[in-house]
Every structure is written in structure tokens, then in C-alpha cells.
Design an enzyme around this catalytic site. Structure first.
Site, PDB file in Angstrom:
ATOM      1  N   TYR A 118      12.544  -2.919  -1.082  1.00  9.05           N
ATOM      2  CA  TYR A 118      11.244  -3.605  -1.070  1.00  9.05           C
ATOM      3  C   TYR A 118      11.416  -5.076  -0.678  1.00  9.05           C
ATOM      4  O   TYR A 118      10.728  -5.559   0.229  1.00  9.05           O
ATOM      5  CB  TYR A 118      10.575  -3.507  -2.445  1.00  9.05           C
ATOM      6  CG  TYR A 118       9.259  -4.257  -2.521  1.00  9.05           C
ATOM      7  CD1 TYR A 118       8.139  -3.779  -1.862  1.00  9.05           C
ATOM      8  CD2 TYR A 118       9.155  -5.454  -3.241  1.00  9.05           C
ATOM      9  CE1 TYR A 118       6.934  -4.469  -1.908  1.00  9.05           C
ATOM     10  CE2 TYR A 118       7.952  -6.143  -3.295  1.00  9.05           C
ATOM     11  CZ  TYR A 118       6.851  -5.649  -2.627  1.00  9.05           C
ATOM     12  OH  TYR A 118       5.655  -6.340  -2.671  1.00  9.05           O
ATOM     13  N   LYS A 178       9.952  -7.089   2.656  1.00 14.77           N
ATOM     14  CA  LYS A 178       9.068  -8.260   2.620  1.00 14.77           C
ATOM     15  C   LYS A 178       9.721  -9.488   3.289  1.00 14.77           C
ATOM     16  O   LYS A 178       9.028 -10.312   3.888  1.00 14.77           O
ATOM     17  CB  LYS A 178       8.652  -8.564   1.174  1.00 14.77           C
ATOM     18  CG  LYS A 178       7.730  -7.486   0.588  1.00 14.77           C
ATOM     19  CD  LYS A 178       6.445  -7.314   1.404  1.00 14.77           C
ATOM     20  CE  LYS A 178       5.486  -6.287   0.840  1.00 14.77           C
ATOM     21  NZ  LYS A 178       4.263  -6.133   1.634  1.00 14.77           N
TER      22      LYS A 178
HETATM   23  N1  NAP Z   1       0.689  -6.528  -6.923  1.00 15.70           N
HETATM   24  C1  NAP Z   1       1.698  -7.357  -6.779  1.00 15.70           C
HETATM   25  O1  NAP Z   1       2.297  -7.836  -7.779  1.00 15.70           O
HETATM   26  C2  NAP Z   1       2.142  -7.780  -5.397  1.00 15.70           C
HETATM   27  C3  NAP Z   1       2.969  -8.904  -5.275  1.00 15.70           C
HETATM   28  C4  NAP Z   1       3.371  -9.303  -4.020  1.00 15.70           C
HETATM   29  C5  NAP Z   1       2.960  -8.607  -2.895  1.00 15.70           C
HETATM   30  N2  NAP Z   1       2.164  -7.519  -3.032  1.00 15.70           N
HETATM   31  C6  NAP Z   1       1.769  -6.785  -1.820  1.00 15.70           C
HETATM   32  O2  NAP Z   1       0.351  -6.711  -1.756  1.00 15.70           O
HETATM   33  C7  NAP Z   1      -0.030  -5.580  -0.968  1.00 15.70           C
HETATM   34  C8  NAP Z   1      -1.133  -4.829  -1.683  1.00 15.70           C
HETATM   35  O3  NAP Z   1      -0.637  -4.335  -2.911  1.00 15.70           O
HETATM   36  P1  NAP Z   1      -1.529  -4.204  -4.232  1.00 15.70           P
HETATM   37  O4  NAP Z   1      -0.891  -5.042  -5.260  1.00 15.70           O
HETATM   38  O5  NAP Z   1      -2.956  -4.390  -3.925  1.00 15.70           O
HETATM   39  O6  NAP Z   1      -1.171  -2.675  -4.576  1.00 15.70           O
HETATM   40  P2  NAP Z   1      -2.090  -1.405  -4.874  1.00 15.70           P
HETATM   41  O7  NAP Z   1      -3.128  -1.744  -5.864  1.00 15.70           O
HETATM   42  O8  NAP Z   1      -1.112  -0.311  -5.186  1.00 15.70           O
HETATM   43  O9  NAP Z   1      -2.787  -1.114  -3.475  1.00 15.70           O
HETATM   44  C9  NAP Z   1      -2.075  -0.610  -2.373  1.00 15.70           C
HETATM   45  C10 NAP Z   1      -3.057  -0.235  -1.284  1.00 15.70           C
HETATM   46  O10 NAP Z   1      -2.302   0.338  -0.194  1.00 15.70           O
HETATM   47  C11 NAP Z   1      -2.897   1.589   0.143  1.00 15.70           C
HETATM   48  N3  NAP Z   1      -1.874   2.530   0.624  1.00 15.70           N
HETATM   49  C12 NAP Z   1      -0.728   2.909  -0.001  1.00 15.70           C
HETATM   50  N4  NAP Z   1      -0.085   3.824   0.725  1.00 15.70           N
HETATM   51  C13 NAP Z   1      -0.844   4.039   1.838  1.00 15.70           C
HETATM   52  C14 NAP Z   1      -0.723   4.899   2.953  1.00 15.70           C
HETATM   53  N5  NAP Z   1       0.319   5.721   3.094  1.00 15.70           N
HETATM   54  N6  NAP Z   1      -1.680   4.864   3.911  1.00 15.70           N
HETATM   55  C15 NAP Z   1      -2.762   4.048   3.769  1.00 15.70           C
HETATM   56  N7  NAP Z   1      -2.931   3.209   2.735  1.00 15.70           N
HETATM   57  C16 NAP Z   1      -1.987   3.214   1.776  1.00 15.70           C
HETATM   58  C17 NAP Z   1      -3.527   2.097  -1.150  1.00 15.70           C
HETATM   59  O11 NAP Z   1      -4.620   2.957  -0.891  1.00 15.70           O
HETATM   60  P3  NAP Z   1      -4.643   4.543  -1.046  1.00 15.70           P
HETATM   61  O12 NAP Z   1      -3.761   4.924  -2.196  1.00 15.70           O
HETATM   62  O13 NAP Z   1      -6.097   4.823  -1.257  1.00 15.70           O
HETATM   63  O14 NAP Z   1      -4.150   5.042   0.257  1.00 15.70           O
HETATM   64  C18 NAP Z   1      -4.061   0.788  -1.746  1.00 15.70           C
HETATM   65  O15 NAP Z   1      -5.333   0.494  -1.206  1.00 15.70           O
HETATM   66  C19 NAP Z   1       1.262  -4.773  -0.731  1.00 15.70           C
HETATM   67  O16 NAP Z   1       1.733  -5.026   0.562  1.00 15.70           O
HETATM   68  C20 NAP Z   1       2.226  -5.338  -1.763  1.00 15.70           C
HETATM   69  O17 NAP Z   1       3.560  -5.220  -1.361  1.00 15.70           O
HETATM   70  C21 NAP Z   1       1.728  -7.089  -4.261  1.00 15.70           C
END
Ligand code: NAP
Length: 263
Positions: free
Chosen positions: A153, A157
Site C-alpha cells: 500500500y 501511494k
Molecule cells: N481513510 C484513510 O485513512 C485514508 C488515508 C489516506 C489515503 N486514503 C485514500 O483515500 C482514498 C479513498 O479511501 P476512503 O478512505 O474513502 O475508503 P473507503 O471508504 O473504503 O472508500 C473506497 C471507495 O473506493 C471504491 N472502490 C473500491 N474498490 C473499487 C473497485 N474495484 N472499483 C470501483 N470502486 C472501488 C469503493 O466503492 P465500492 O465498494 O462501492 O466499489 C469506495 O467508494 C483511497 O485511495 C485511500 O487509499 C484513505
């Protein structure tokens, strides 16, 4: 004048939904992409209330073969003027590298790296048609350091951070702005999906809700910034860690994560 459309991947929940709502508030039409129909419909309904019903959903499992190509074909068939691309969909795998199935690593690498590359490459001709267009890439603070248990991961990133900055240089002067947001912990469904619930105590203490994180990212994007780390504490953390020897940072962070993993 009516603004163009923003295509947001992973817009069914979490940060992606917050990006879609923030962009709808700014007057952009929304193309919300993810797999879960019901949650996408909620995003579309919320955005539609803010931007005069200019919101639509496209269901896609982006890691499926040809998924990105088909998505772009749908955009072309409707001829939507895409002026903002948010490469947000992403996931994490947590655990020792060798203990996690190879297929999980490869799927995550596709979603976190290849999908943004392919989608951006395929949509650039459309973005170039607008006098001003924007690409927001979602990196992570995890991309700034290497540490045990989240290696694939954090590597994915790091890739996004470097690629985003390179693309920005190449597109400088073309009217297309590129920005990378590197959030710290955000309170979404992310840790649960990654099976990292044992980190929830830290997430509750240090995590931010998606809305202010998305707002900081969108403000940076439209201000023409290259990179943004939302949140004062996170900014200071990145600054301080950057001053310390890499080996020490890696060792301390890895020991915290390995302890949480129970190893
Ligand atoms: N949360 C954190 O602490 C954090 C920190 C740093 C960076 N980020 C980054 O922020 C971004 C968003 O994450 P989040 O925190 O919002 O996580 P999340 O709540 O798990 O949301 C992930 C999103 O990605 C979609 N997704 C996952 N697999 C997919 C696939 N195969 N095809 C299409 N859509 C897909 C999911 O929708 P469906 O399941 O409906 O497909 C969901 O809308 C990611 O890139 C993550 O690495 C998050």
C-alpha cells in the site's frame, strides 16, 4: 456559465463521496463511479440537490479487465464535458507481505496505481478540450515512508505522489492543473475494509472526517498547488519525520504496526 463535469472514482462513500459533494457545491456536474449501486444513488441524490440535478452514476468494478476502457467509452457516448478527474478509489492490504495472497497485492496495485494511470491517459484528450481542467490524485501520508505491514500500500501511494508531480510538470502551461492530496487517517470505511480495525483507537484519536479533508484537497487543487497534506498536526508530522533519519522513522513506525498486528 455552466461548469463541466467532475468524474470521481470511489464516490459511493468515504472521501470519494465528500469530493463529489464538494465539487457539486462548487457547481460541477458529477459522474460518480464505484461498484455499489445503492450507495452511488445516495451520492448522486446528494450532489443533485446541490448542482441542479447534474449528477449521474456509473457502476464499475475498476479492477476488472477492460473496465476503464468501458467507462471512458460511456463518457464518450454521452459526450460529457469532463473538466475534473478525481483518482480516488483505493484500498489497502494490511499484514505481513508473504501472509497475504498474491492476488490481493496485485488487485490492490491495479486499483491504486494502474487504474489512475489508465483513466488519466484515456481522459487527457477530453480534459485538454477545456480551457481549464484539473486532475486530483489521492495519495496518502503512508506514501512518504516505508514501514512493515503496509508495504504494498505505502509503495502504491509513493508511486502516486511521484507520478502526480511528474505529470504536473509535463502539463504545466497546458491549462491542466495536477494536485496530489496525501491524507493522514480519515474516518471512512477504509480501515475496516483493510481488516485494520485494531488501528481504530488511533484512527479515532487522530483521524479526520472526510468533509474537511476533501475541502482542503479541493481548495489546493483549485489554488494550483502540487501537493497537500490536510490537517495541521499531519503537516507538522510530515515536516518533522522528513528531518529525522529514514531508518529511525521506519523502525519506530514498523514496530507500532507490527505490535498492532500481534507480531
Ligand atoms: N481513510 C484513510 O485513512 C485514508 C488515508 C489516506 C489515503 N486514503 C485514500 O483515500 C482514498 C479513498 O479511501 P476512503 O478512505 O474513502 O475508503 P473507503 O471508504 O473504503 O472508500 C473506497 C471507495 O473506493 C471504491 N472502490 C473500491 N474498490 C473499487 C473497485 N474495484 N472499483 C470501483 N470502486 C472501488 C469503493 O466503492 P465500492 O465498494 O462501492 O466499489 C469506495 O467508494 C483511497 O485511495 C485511500 O487509499 C484513505
Amino acid at each position: 456559465m455552466e461548469k463541466g463535469y467532475a468524474l470521481v472514482t470511489g464516490a459511493s462513500q468515504g472521501l470519494g463521496r465528500a469530493f463529489a459533494i464538494g465539487l457539486a457545491e462548487r457547481g460541477f456536474g458529477i459522474v460518480a463511479v464505484a461498484r455499489t449501486t445503492a450507495k452511488l444513488a445516495e451520492t448522486v441524490a446528494e450532489c443533485g440537490k446541490l448542482n441542479g440535478a447534474r449528477a449521474t452514476a456509473i457502476e464499475a468494478d475498476l479492477v476488472a479487465p477492460d473496465a476503464v476502457e468501458k467507462l471512458v467509452q460511456q463518457i464518450e457516448a454521452t459526450d460529457l464535458p469532463i473538466t475534473v478527474l478525481v483518482n480516488n478509489a483505493g484500498e489497502a492490504i494490511w499484514g505481513r507481505f508473504a501472509d497475504k495472497p498474491l492476488d490481493d497485492h496485485l488487485r490492490m496495485m491495479r486499483l491504486n496505481m494502474s487504474v489512475p494511470i489508465e483513466l488519466t491517459h484515456r481522459l487527457l484528450p477530453r480534459l485538454r478540450k477545456a480551457p481549464k481542467a484539473y486532475v486530483l490524485n489521492v495519495g496518502s501520508m503512508a506514501g512518504y515512508n516505508a514501514f512493515a505491514t503496509l508495504g504494498t500500500y505505502s509503495g502504491s501511494k509513493s508511486f502516486i505522489v511521484r507520478w502526480s508531480r511528474s505529470l504536473r510538470m509535463e502539463l504545466s502551461g497546458t491549462g491542466i492543473q495536477v494536485c496530489c492530496v496525501c491524507p493522514g487517517s480519515v474516518t471512512t470505511g477504509f480501515t475496516e475494509r483493510a481488516g485494520m480495525q485494531v488501528m481504530d483507537d488511533l484512527a479515532k484519536r487522530f483521524g479526520h472526517p472526510p468533509k474537511p479533508v476533501a475541502e482542503a484537497a479541493l481548495n489546493a487543487l483549485f489554488a494550483g498547488k502540487a501537493e497537500v497534506v490536510p490537517g495541521f498536526f499531519n503537516k507538522v508530522t510530515v515536516l518533522v519525520l522528513g528531518l529525522l533519519p529514514e531508518a529511525i522513522v521506519e523502525r519506530v513506525a514498523s514496530s507500532i504496526y507490527l505490535k498492532k498486528l500481534g507480531g
